[in-house]
Design a protein around this motif. Sequence first.
Motif, mmCIF file in Angstrom:
data_model
loop_
_atom_site.group_PDB
_atom_site.id
_atom_site.type_symbol
_atom_site.label_atom_id
_atom_site.label_comp_id
_atom_site.label_asym_id
_atom_site.label_seq_id
_atom_site.Cartn_x
_atom_site.Cartn_y
_atom_site.Cartn_z
ATOM 1 N N THR A 336 0.804 -1.151 -0.075
ATOM 2 C CA THR A 336 0.267 0.048 -0.077
ATOM 3 C C THR A 336 0.841 1.243 0.011
ATOM 4 O OG1 THR A 336 -0.345 0.128 2.474
ATOM 5 C CG2 THR A 336 -1.885 -1.088 1.252
ATOM 6 N N GLU A 337 1.911 0.971 0.618
ATOM 7 C CA GLU A 337 2.751 2.235 0.583
ATOM 8 C C GLU A 337 3.325 2.707 -0.780
ATOM 9 O OE1 GLU A 337 5.953 1.125 3.428
ATOM 10 O OE2 GLU A 337 4.734 1.156 4.983
ATOM 11 N N LEU A 338 3.842 1.733 -1.301
ATOM 12 C CA LEU A 338 4.396 1.703 -2.994
ATOM 13 C C LEU A 338 3.121 2.221 -3.869
ATOM 14 C CD1 LEU A 338 6.534 -1.353 -3.406
ATOM 15 C CD2 LEU A 338 7.305 1.072 -3.272
ATOM 16 N N LYS A 339 1.974 1.484 -3.609
ATOM 17 C CA LYS A 339 0.907 2.294 -4.467
ATOM 18 C C LYS A 339 0.516 3.667 -4.061
ATOM 19 C CE LYS A 339 -2.632 -0.702 -5.208
ATOM 20 N NZ LYS A 339 -3.747 -1.486 -4.881
ATOM 21 N N LEU A 340 0.755 4.090 -2.961
ATOM 22 C CA LEU A 340 0.404 5.492 -2.356
ATOM 23 C C LEU A 340 1.587 6.347 -3.196
ATOM 24 C CD1 LEU A 340 -1.383 6.631 -0.330
ATOM 25 C CD2 LEU A 340 0.693 7.024 1.050
ATOM 26 N N GLU A 341 2.794 5.905 -3.168
ATOM 27 C CA GLU A 341 3.749 6.581 -3.908
ATOM 28 C C GLU A 341 3.780 6.859 -5.254
ATOM 29 O OE1 GLU A 341 8.720 6.460 -4.136
ATOM 30 O OE2 GLU A 341 7.539 5.193 -2.823
ATOM 31 N N ALA A 342 3.257 5.391 -5.785
ATOM 32 C CA ALA A 342 3.027 5.698 -7.307
ATOM 33 C C ALA A 342 1.944 6.656 -7.791
ATOM 34 C CB ALA A 342 2.867 4.184 -7.941
ATOM 35 N N THR A 343 0.836 6.496 -7.220
ATOM 36 C CA THR A 343 -0.184 7.345 -7.506
ATOM 37 C C THR A 343 -0.191 8.922 -7.172
ATOM 38 O OG1 THR A 343 -1.604 5.486 -6.678
ATOM 39 C CG2 THR A 343 -2.753 7.626 -6.977
ATOM 40 N N GLY A 344 0.772 9.284 -6.342
ATOM 41 C CA GLY A 344 1.226 10.840 -6.213
ATOM 42 C C GLY A 344 0.224 11.635 -5.765
ATOM 43 N N ILE A 345 -0.069 12.821 -6.616
ATOM 44 C CA ILE A 345 -0.983 13.682 -5.843
ATOM 45 C C ILE A 345 -2.066 13.437 -5.936
ATOM 46 C CG2 ILE A 345 0.962 15.758 -6.467
ATOM 47 C CD1 ILE A 345 -1.105 16.249 -8.698
ATOM 48 N N TYR A 346 -2.716 12.251 -6.686
ATOM 49 C CA TYR A 346 -4.133 11.889 -6.879
ATOM 50 C C TYR A 346 -4.671 11.375 -5.651
ATOM 51 C CZ TYR A 346 -3.280 13.589 -11.495
ATOM 52 O OH TYR A 346 -3.327 14.256 -12.829
ATOM 53 N N VAL A 347 -3.617 10.920 -4.781
ATOM 54 C CA VAL A 347 -4.021 10.239 -3.752
ATOM 55 C C VAL A 347 -4.922 11.139 -2.501
ATOM 56 C CG1 VAL A 347 -2.259 8.688 -3.772
ATOM 57 C CG2 VAL A 347 -2.077 10.534 -1.916
ATOM 58 N N ASN A 348 -4.726 12.691 -2.836
ATOM 59 C CA ASN A 348 -5.310 13.855 -1.812
ATOM 60 C C ASN A 348 -6.583 13.640 -1.576
ATOM 61 O OD1 ASN A 348 -2.387 14.354 -1.317
ATOM 62 N ND2 ASN A 348 -2.216 15.907 -2.845
ATOM 63 N N PRO A 349 -7.331 13.769 -2.859
ATOM 64 C CA PRO A 349 -8.976 13.930 -2.474
ATOM 65 C C PRO A 349 -9.308 12.568 -1.729
ATOM 66 C CG PRO A 349 -8.447 14.155 -5.097
ATOM 67 C CD PRO A 349 -6.863 13.692 -4.168
ATOM 68 N N PHE A 350 -9.975 12.660 -0.642
ATOM 69 C CA PHE A 350 -10.368 11.461 0.428
ATOM 70 C C PHE A 350 -11.621 11.361 0.146
ATOM 71 C CE2 PHE A 350 -11.174 9.049 3.908
ATOM 72 C CZ PHE A 350 -10.015 8.337 4.321
ATOM 73 N N VAL A 351 -12.173 10.290 -0.743
ATOM 74 C CA VAL A 351 -13.398 10.224 -0.871
ATOM 75 C C VAL A 351 -14.346 9.715 0.164
ATOM 76 C CG1 VAL A 351 -15.032 9.076 -2.575
ATOM 77 C CG2 VAL A 351 -12.959 9.571 -3.387
ATOM 78 N N GLU A 352 -15.504 10.164 0.411
ATOM 79 C CA GLU A 352 -16.230 9.759 1.695
ATOM 80 C C GLU A 352 -16.672 8.374 1.604
ATOM 81 O OE1 GLU A 352 -17.825 10.025 5.408
ATOM 82 O OE2 GLU A 352 -16.442 11.257 4.542
ATOM 83 N N ASP A 353 -16.978 8.113 0.739
ATOM 84 C CA ASP A 353 -17.548 6.709 0.228
ATOM 85 C C ASP A 353 -17.705 6.330 -0.969
ATOM 86 O OD1 ASP A 353 -18.327 4.131 0.498
ATOM 87 O OD2 ASP A 353 -20.324 4.336 1.677
ATOM 88 N N LYS A 369 -9.123 6.648 -6.361
ATOM 89 C CA LYS A 369 -10.215 6.873 -5.077
ATOM 90 C C LYS A 369 -9.987 6.076 -3.914
ATOM 91 C CE LYS A 369 -13.956 7.820 -8.172
ATOM 92 N NZ LYS A 369 -15.379 7.215 -8.630
ATOM 93 N N THR A 370 -9.574 4.900 -4.049
ATOM 94 C CA THR A 370 -9.312 3.973 -2.760
ATOM 95 C C THR A 370 -7.821 3.687 -2.373
ATOM 96 O OG1 THR A 370 -9.244 1.999 -4.232
ATOM 97 C CG2 THR A 370 -11.482 2.709 -3.550
ATOM 98 N N VAL A 371 -6.890 4.410 -3.088
ATOM 99 C CA VAL A 371 -5.601 4.166 -2.660
ATOM 100 C C VAL A 371 -5.148 4.465 -1.165
ATOM 101 C CG1 VAL A 371 -3.167 4.735 -3.193
ATOM 102 C CG2 VAL A 371 -4.788 3.955 -5.019
ATOM 103 N N ALA A 372 -5.643 5.815 -0.853
ATOM 104 C CA ALA A 372 -5.160 6.471 0.274
ATOM 105 C C ALA A 372 -6.103 5.790 1.505
ATOM 106 C CB ALA A 372 -5.400 7.905 0.375
ATOM 107 N N PRO A 373 -7.514 5.654 1.319
ATOM 108 C CA PRO A 373 -8.239 4.914 2.340
ATOM 109 C C PRO A 373 -7.827 3.494 2.519
ATOM 110 C CG PRO A 373 -9.612 6.146 0.633
ATOM 111 C CD PRO A 373 -8.180 6.241 0.167
ATOM 112 N N TYR A 374 -7.339 2.915 1.311
ATOM 113 C CA TYR A 374 -6.837 1.306 1.523
ATOM 114 C C TYR A 374 -5.650 1.466 2.399
ATOM 115 C CZ TYR A 374 -6.292 -3.717 1.147
ATOM 116 O OH TYR A 374 -6.305 -4.941 1.256
#
Length: 402
Positions: A336-353, A369-374
């Motif tokens: 999940t850390e590598l996926k977060l790093e790869a997705t870059g700035i697009y992990v910032n919007p935290f989708v409510e659901d 959409k789900t990278v940061a929450p996961y």
Amino acid sequence: MDLTFSPEDEAFRKEVQAFIAENFTDDLRDKVKRTKNGYLDKEDHLKWQKALYKKGWAAPNWPVEYGGPGFTPTQKYIFSVEMGKADVPHTIPFGITMCAPVIMKYGSQEQKDYFLPKILATDIWFCQGYSEPGAGSDLASLQCKAENKGDHYLVNGTKIWTSVAQHADWIFCLVRTSNEGKPQEGISFLLIDMKTPGITVEPIVCLDGTPAPHQEVNQVFFDDVKVPIENRIGEENKGWTYAKYLLEFERGNAYSPGLYHALAEIKEIAAEQEMDGKPLIEDPEFAAKIADYEAQIKAMEFTELRIFSALSAGKNVGPESSLLKCRGTELQQRGTELKLEATGIYVNPFVEDALLNTNEPDIGPDYAKTVAPYYFSVRKTSIFAGSNEVQRNIMAKAVLGL
């Protein structure tokens, strides 16, 4: 170790792939992609598990006498690999994987006859009542009390971090039936109908932000809950023995198929995202991280194969389950850390659901959409089922003799 698969094994692989293609529908596939914690609505989980049951594959590790498919060790491995590669909905483990083996070994004939067929068919959905606010990794400190009233127990107390309790029909529960002797000597193992008066389930919203009723964990309260004596597994005050046996099945699972799926997703994202005008996957530093992660997954896979070959010879998982749990959860988190790093700035919007439809336009790629929450959700994996620090103590004592 011979890793060459026979023609029969390859035919079985194709059968598994065909089953997935037929039953893992586009609708289910889309929902799995959009879930932030791995859990779907109960209806969707039941749809998948009922399909497995109809095929005869609901419980790969069950003995044939109780409805297991009779897979060879190689077939079990192929089955888990193909399911992991396809990222199908995970089977809710509390009944099939955890409670059922305890019933098989320690339950009465009446309990076996009643519960096992219903668990196999997912007509009964269990949750796990182990942890309490003051008793997590130190499980022997539990205080949820069960008073023996002759023909029933009267249960009072609370359980916490109870996964999918909002959907469960029954809960298998560790309760204190005696305060004499060592703490471990006064614990009993009860099966409790969640419809019993006096049970309240309250949702706990975690870092992934998933709101009720889609939340993963809950707190369960027991207020003068009557539980028939015949719902006790085995002997009174012997529940610690049964609990330890169950935890071998909670911790002794295969991680590498899911890790390989995560690796494939990371590579796909890194091939799409750019850094200095080139795909991120061509960046030497990030490519080295991917290569290191892949090597660690391969090492995990071979470790699992060695342990599962011992299982096929009739041995229990034993303390090796702690090794699998520690390493597997660490690699899950690393993915999940590598996926977060790869997705870059697009992990910032935290989708409510992410499971709910919205009129708002997507920001960035759909997968973001789900990278940061996961990522936040998976922080818990090194804590639940006994924290990794406790698992290392178990290995030091049981394996190294320290």
